[in-house]
Motif scaffolding. Sequence first.
Motif, PDB file in Angstrom:
ATOM      1  N   PHE A   1       0.836  -1.184   0.000  1.00  0.00           N
ATOM      2  CA  PHE A   1       0.000   0.000   0.000  1.00  0.00           C
ATOM      3  C   PHE A   1       0.877   1.241   0.000  1.00  0.00           C
ATOM      4  N   PRO A   2       0.594   2.295  -0.713  1.00  0.00           N
ATOM      5  CA  PRO A   2      -0.596   2.584  -1.509  1.00  0.00           C
ATOM      6  C   PRO A   2      -0.575   2.082  -2.948  1.00  0.00           C
TER       7      PRO A   2
ATOM      8  N   THR B   1       4.584   9.845   1.670  1.00  0.00           N
ATOM      9  CA  THR B   1       3.937   8.553   1.911  1.00  0.00           C
ATOM     10  C   THR B   1       3.285   7.989   0.669  1.00  0.00           C
ATOM     11  N   ASP B   2       3.374   8.689  -0.474  1.00  0.00           N
ATOM     12  CA  ASP B   2       2.900   8.075  -1.718  1.00  0.00           C
ATOM     13  C   ASP B   2       3.838   6.962  -2.151  1.00  0.00           C
ATOM     14  N   ILE B   3       5.073   7.029  -1.685  1.00  0.00           N
ATOM     15  CA  ILE B   3       6.016   5.968  -2.001  1.00  0.00           C
ATOM     16  C   ILE B   3       5.740   4.813  -1.056  1.00  0.00           C
ATOM     17  N   PRO B   4       5.475   3.610  -1.586  1.00  0.00           N
ATOM     18  CA  PRO B   4       5.082   2.495  -0.699  1.00  0.00           C
ATOM     19  C   PRO B   4       6.079   2.223   0.416  1.00  0.00           C
TER      20      PRO B   4
ATOM     21  N   ALA C   1       5.117   4.336   3.362  1.00  0.00           N
ATOM     22  CA  ALA C   1       3.720   4.464   3.795  1.00  0.00           C
ATOM     23  C   ALA C   1       3.472   3.914   5.190  1.00  0.00           C
ATOM     24  N   MET C   2       4.324   3.004   5.669  1.00  0.00           N
ATOM     25  CA  MET C   2       4.082   2.432   6.996  1.00  0.00           C
ATOM     26  C   MET C   2       4.897   3.150   8.067  1.00  0.00           C
TER      27      MET C   2
END
Lengths: 522, 355, 296
Positions: free
Chosen positions: A205-206, B233-236, B239-240
Amino acid sequence: MSTVAERAAARKRALIAEKAFDELDDRLGTSKWLRNAMDKIFPDHWSFMVGEIAMYSFLILVVTGIYLALFYSPSSAIVVYHGPYKPLDGQSMTQAYESTVNLSFSVRAGLVMRQAHHWAALIFLAAIVVHMCRVFFTGAFRKPRELNWTIGVTLLLIAMLEGFSGYSLPDDLLSGSGLRVVFSIIQSVPFVGVWLAFTLWGGPFPGSSAFFSRLFVIHEFLFPLLLAGLLGAHLAILWHQKHTDFPGPGKTERNIVGSRLWPQYAVKSGSLLMFIAAVIFGLGGFVQINPIWVYGPFSAARASAGTQPDWYVGWLDGALRLWPHWEFRSLGHEIANPFFPGILLPGIVFAVIYAWPAIDRRLFNDHEEHNLLDRPRDKPLRTAIGVAALFFFADLTLASATDLIGNGLNISFELLIEILQYGSFVAPIIAGFVAYHVCLLLQRTAAHPIQRPVGGIIVRDAKGAFHTLGYEHAHGGNGHGGNGHGGNGHDAGPAEADAEEGARSWPAGQHGAGASAGPGGG
Amino acid sequence: METLRPGPAEGERVAEPPAASFPRVVTGTHGPEEGAGLGTPWPDDVPPDQDDTWYPLKDDPYKARRMEYIIASLWAVTGGCGIGLMIAYWTGGQAQVEGALLAAAFGCLGAGLLLWAKFLLPGQGDIVGSRGEHHSSPEERAAVVASLSRGTDAMLSRRGFLVKKVLVPVGGIFGIAALWPIASLGPRYGRFLYHTAWYPGARLVDQFGKPVLASDVEVDGIMTVFPEGHTDTDIPANAMSPAVLINIGGDTIVERKLNEGFEVRYGGNGLVCFSKICTHAGCAVSLFNVLSMQLVCPCHQSTFDILEDCKPVFGPAPRPLPQLPLGVSPDGYLFARSDFVEPVGPGFWDRGGPA
Amino acid sequence: MSWLRATRLALARGRLAGPAALVAVSVAVFSTLAWALPAPAQPKGAQPAQRSMEAAGVTASQAAGTVPVSTSPAEVTAGELLYDDHCESCHGVGGVGAKGPELLDVGPAAVDFFLSTGRMPLNSPTAEPRPGPPYFNKKQIAEIVAYINFVDVSHGTPGVGIPEVAPACARQTANCPTLSEGNELFLMNCAQCHDASGAGGMLSHGYVVPSLRQATKTQIAEAVRVGPRPMPNFGPGQLTDQQVSAIADYVYYISHAKNRGGFGIANFGPVPEGFVAIIFGLGLLLIVSRVIGNRG
């Protein structure tokens, strides 16, 4: 009365039509089919039009969707926004989000079309659900229409997925949170969950840079094709088998009473389409829906209060909120929490819905063909189960809005969630029980609640006491809920014995002492 | 047999159909039967003749003309709205104006059509037809079985082994072979879910990339932090990673020992840092209730007790939020002493394994 | 017969009773919703809190990004009298605290916020502070603020000053916040509690997160700095004065900007939208079906 000129004009029109039909028939042999089609009789009770509301909403979805697709860009490429909406000026966002903001502010009629498209989707699903309820409560899914029920439930399922994929396309904070939740649900499937989620998203994700174009293909191409195809099959079967109808004077299992397709039903159906368009575009212009510019572009680090999916997915979101925090871990593996409310529950729900015609056959031991409908009171058990199911879904849907309800009523969400947890099985039981007995009660009154009562059958027994049989209604063995006549303890009268195939007319004029004098006193 | 109510005599017309909802019986043109072709006899409970040209205003030309005028004026409104839409579009468009004109246009069109159908068009709702027979005859049913058996008897009885013992297994193998490439559709996730972008020494930065000093967040304050260089956070891979930095002041925090015996401490200065990714379904957790020292997730109302090491105390979240061990550099900036010691976010099948 | 007479006859015969009832119920339900749910706020005049400062004759200077508080003895004394009458019973003599918390280091921003939003005075010590119409007028608020400020300064802990909100600029420069900056800050720090549209939400333990749509810019800035519990606070190390201004400007903007799509239905998202679609949209269409089709 027609004049000479009008008759001459009619003759001329008929000649032109004759020539046109001849040409067509020479090539395709269509005349017989066309005549049957134009003469086809459709029962036109108003509740039969709900399915049409769904169908025409779908049509409007396709038309507005094509318009939107011309301006939407299904791309994860990062761009910087420089448009008329000042609070987003200079921010980085995906092209998907930027194209949707531009559609809302910079494209003429873009906002109306976008909002109308979204309102149409909500109404589409509402109409499907109400139509499904109508079919369920009147027993229209019985033989020979089980296949159409299966197709219809599949249409519902695909429509829900289509709606979800559609409102996820703009990549805003609200829908992105929904995508994150669905990713987690898929990830929680044992064995293959992570692989499945990573495959669908093209990575963690995303998702990969291809995710939005993939979602776009699914929403724009795959699901609409399936919907159109299944809808076509649904209508073709309906056409072939002819629509069911409520019992009434002059109606039997072997005949069909209604309006001709041409011109009556076609024009009325056309007017329904116009009214649906009017309501959808009226809402699209006057009531704001999904203001993505307020939510901002999606970021995994952000969330908003009031994060709910569209109403038709609300029951699943509510299930996720109500489900206790169970998770099972052993031997280095775990079945994660979202699996139970997210996969298992809807799986069981849809399995039961798909299997309902078979369950219904078993429940009422009824393997015959039916073209006449039940009134809901004629099958109290089925109606009770249906009402219980509706209350279950309503409880779950309410649960998806606990934070908003708490905000509005000043109640803590802890209390609300606890109430709704218990309510999810208490409310259906109570509602089903009440519905069952309301059905029995209504059977006793023996009159359609809105129409004029036509009169009951009164029989005097050997001791001189009078007993009301209710109305004569040879509707198979369960015409009176399987209990005989509620409350009177009286045996089924002579009218009940007349359950021969074909002679299911109402009233059965030759039987019964006080056989109603026929409608209208003729 | 029902008692059929006799209709008016031939030539005699009534202004309205009879009040009873019973099929009208009026002599006139013969209504063709549904689907069975001309000439087939009617079932005996259906009247033989129906008038297919009757409509409610047929015998009242004055009222019919008036109805036509009403319909025409409704449709004129539709036309006017169409012109209005063109003007609205030309002058730049406005959502409410467009919506109003579209709604009025379609509404009047529909109203006109409805009035037309109800009052001026024949084929009204009491036409009776036969459902016909949609089953095939028993002869046809026998014939279809015979047609099928023509093939299957030959295929399965004498050359049974070709189909049952060869074709089916080979088809099965080939089917599996055709599906095999699906395994490579998805990327190999490997250890991806076990690590975030945090690494030992990674400085904490805010959403704009500014490094965070230990003194930045006041008591009862909360800030969203990222590893330096990983705010997108668009980069996977990032994102976490989002985390929340909280200043709990003088309150003591309970240390939690994980199953594998890892110990997590808090970093002193009243500062603690937890993963922002909810362990239920992955939403960003950051509602901070200062009075009860709880973090709440807005998606499904999972509530975590900060002082109990973010253990879930309400809601569907099954596991505590993982903690990020903090350190303070000599010049006062906060950094992470290591990655989160357990996988962040929602659970998955292989999560029970070692980090 | 004329259609008017036919309608009246049908009504008398009860045939239109059903649809008429449905229409009446839908209209009643929708109107109640429209009335009960707050519509987007209309632009108001100058902010009350700012007016209180102006009314007190205080001129705004640029010192440290806060609005200076009056130190005139007349105001402080007037404030002390008001405090003794209305606040002392809970907050103790001179703000040392009793049933209510002490006020020795709260600062003027907290006092101005709680009083101008009507959260204080409370009717009972155990009641939860809720926003509402202010109990005191602007002059009285200024006086109480002056008194508490005097107490805090005398105690050596001046507390958080009333932030001065700079108006938003089109382009970001030093000391000039933009709406875009405010948008980014708001969505990261505030939206999870207050909703992306500022409509409010829900915290644990029954604490209702209030709507921001009626708040003034100064009140928003004060709340951000003070952190009125259960809200966290955001100090100068975390958010600069310009960033706080940006947030206040942005919240004011979205609370007062016209909803482009039409009626906002409480700006709460998919839940009221679904309600409108089912009850109003489909309801209307079911009424239409009733008119088109037969009733038998």
